[in-house]
Design a protein around this motif. Structure first.
Motif, PDB file in Angstrom:
ATOM      1  N   THR A 113       1.083  -1.151   0.104  1.00 38.55           N
ATOM      2  CA  THR A 113      -0.040  -0.056   0.152  1.00 38.55           C
ATOM      3  C   THR A 113       0.904   1.266  -0.032  1.00 38.55           C
ATOM      4  N   VAL A 154       0.897   4.368  -2.836  1.00 38.82           N
ATOM      5  CA  VAL A 154       0.712   5.645  -2.509  1.00 38.82           C
ATOM      6  C   VAL A 154       1.790   6.530  -2.974  1.00 38.82           C
ATOM      7  N   ASP A 185       1.901   7.251  -6.547  1.00 37.94           N
ATOM      8  CA  ASP A 185       0.876   8.308  -7.317  1.00 37.94           C
ATOM      9  C   ASP A 185       1.737   9.694  -6.732  1.00 37.94           C
ATOM     10  N   GLN A 213       1.516  13.496  -8.025  1.00 37.37           N
ATOM     11  CA  GLN A 213       1.497  14.986  -7.313  1.00 37.37           C
ATOM     12  C   GLN A 213       3.023  15.765  -7.186  1.00 37.37           C
ATOM     13  N   TYR A 219      -5.106  18.376 -12.717  1.00 38.99           N
ATOM     14  CA  TYR A 219      -5.386  16.985 -12.840  1.00 38.99           C
ATOM     15  C   TYR A 219      -6.068  16.782 -13.931  1.00 38.99           C
ATOM     16  N   ASP A 272     -10.596  11.646 -10.280  1.00 41.86           N
ATOM     17  CA  ASP A 272      -9.838  10.356  -9.895  1.00 41.86           C
ATOM     18  C   ASP A 272      -8.337  10.560  -9.576  1.00 41.86           C
ATOM     19  N   SER A 273      -7.521  11.208 -10.451  1.00 40.33           N
ATOM     20  CA  SER A 273      -6.265  11.517 -10.639  1.00 40.33           C
ATOM     21  C   SER A 273      -6.048  12.418  -9.327  1.00 40.33           C
ATOM     22  N   ARG A 321      -6.243  10.684  -6.060  1.00 42.16           N
ATOM     23  CA  ARG A 321      -4.937   9.922  -5.930  1.00 42.16           C
ATOM     24  C   ARG A 321      -3.885  10.756  -5.273  1.00 42.16           C
ATOM     25  N   SER A 325      -2.012  11.267  -1.773  1.00 45.37           N
ATOM     26  CA  SER A 325      -0.315  10.766  -1.721  1.00 45.37           C
ATOM     27  C   SER A 325       0.325  11.869  -0.871  1.00 45.37           C
ATOM     28  N   GLU A 352     -11.485   8.705   0.096  1.00 53.36           N
ATOM     29  CA  GLU A 352     -11.762   9.086  -1.224  1.00 53.36           C
ATOM     30  C   GLU A 352     -13.002   9.809  -1.766  1.00 53.36           C
TER      31      GLU A 352
END
Length: 234
Positions: free
Chosen positions: A6, A10, A13, A18, A171, A175-176, A179, A183, A203
């Motif tokens: 996980t 992250v 992402d 980011q 973005y 969704d992007s 995420r 992050s 989310e």
């Protein structure tokens, strides 16, 4: 320490979505310092290493410090020198010419300062005025920006200028954006009945908070101003 699956996702992402949002800040600081061949830089909380790559592209020798093992592993995949903690006072060839830190903790700053040469630059950066920053409000307020001038004074550094940089977070879709923002580790996720963070609910909440910033083509645009200060080691 081996990152969990996980944590690795992250971190990816962060690296893929980011990290690039802060490029205008890095470039403005490097321009201000006239970073170039032969300069030695130390970057606290360097993430997956993008600021180091930008410095290296100017001919500088850059070393990063990143406590998160997943981000540190990604930076090392880029063949970058990234440490888990600030280095001890350096051995030859020579100390660092500049230290860069985004929203630094006083203890981390204190630990890194001995590695910077006398007269070297220390650049501290953080969010700008609340009314000029969209992201903290989307993140539920987020951490209050540090008083950079007070940090300079506390560390016994000599002020040598400051600046502000426009860093919009853009973005391709919600969704992007979700995420990417998750992050950062700055979103205060809602806890479930057992007191543990619920990632699905986090989310959903963040996606809802982003809808006012969604454009007709589905892209998300979050304008922000960042402030930096430059100080010198006497």
């Amino acid at each position: 320490m081996t990152p969990t699956p996980t944590a690795t996702l992250v971190a990816r992402d962060w690296a893929e979505i980011q990290e690039r949002m802060l490029v205008p800040l890095y470039e403005a600081v490097y321009d201000r310092l006239e970073v170039g061949p032969g300069d030695r830089l130390l970057d606290l909380d360097c993430g997956a290493g993008l600021p180091l790559l930008l410095a290296a592209g100017r001919g500088a020798v850059a070393t990063g410090v990143e406590a998160d093992p997943a981000r540190r592993a990604l930076a090392r995949e880029r063949l970058l020198e990234v440490l888990a903690a600030p280095p001890e006072p350096p051995a030859p060839p020579r100390p660092y010419d500049a230290l860069l830190a985004f929203s630094p903790a006083p203890a981390a700053l204190d630990a890194a300062l001995p590695a910077v040469r006398r007269g070297g630059a220390v650049v501290l950066a953080d969010w700008g005025p609340a009314e000029r920053c969209t992201v903290p409000s989307v993140l539920g307020g987020g951490p209050a920006p540090r008083d950079l001038d007070a940090l300079v004074e506390r560390a016994g550094l000599r002020p040598d200028g400051s600046g502000r940089v426009f860093c919009p977070f853009g973005y391709a879709d919600v969704d992007s954006a979700v995420r990417g923002l998750l992050s950062t580790g700055l979103y205060d996720a809602t806890d479930d009945a057992d007191g543990a963070a619920d990632p699905v609910l986090a989310e959903k909440e963040l996606a809802e908070a982003l809808h006012p910033f969604e454009r007709s083509d589905g892209a998300v645009w979050l304008p922000n101003i960042f402030r930096y200060v430059i100080a010198r080691v006497d």
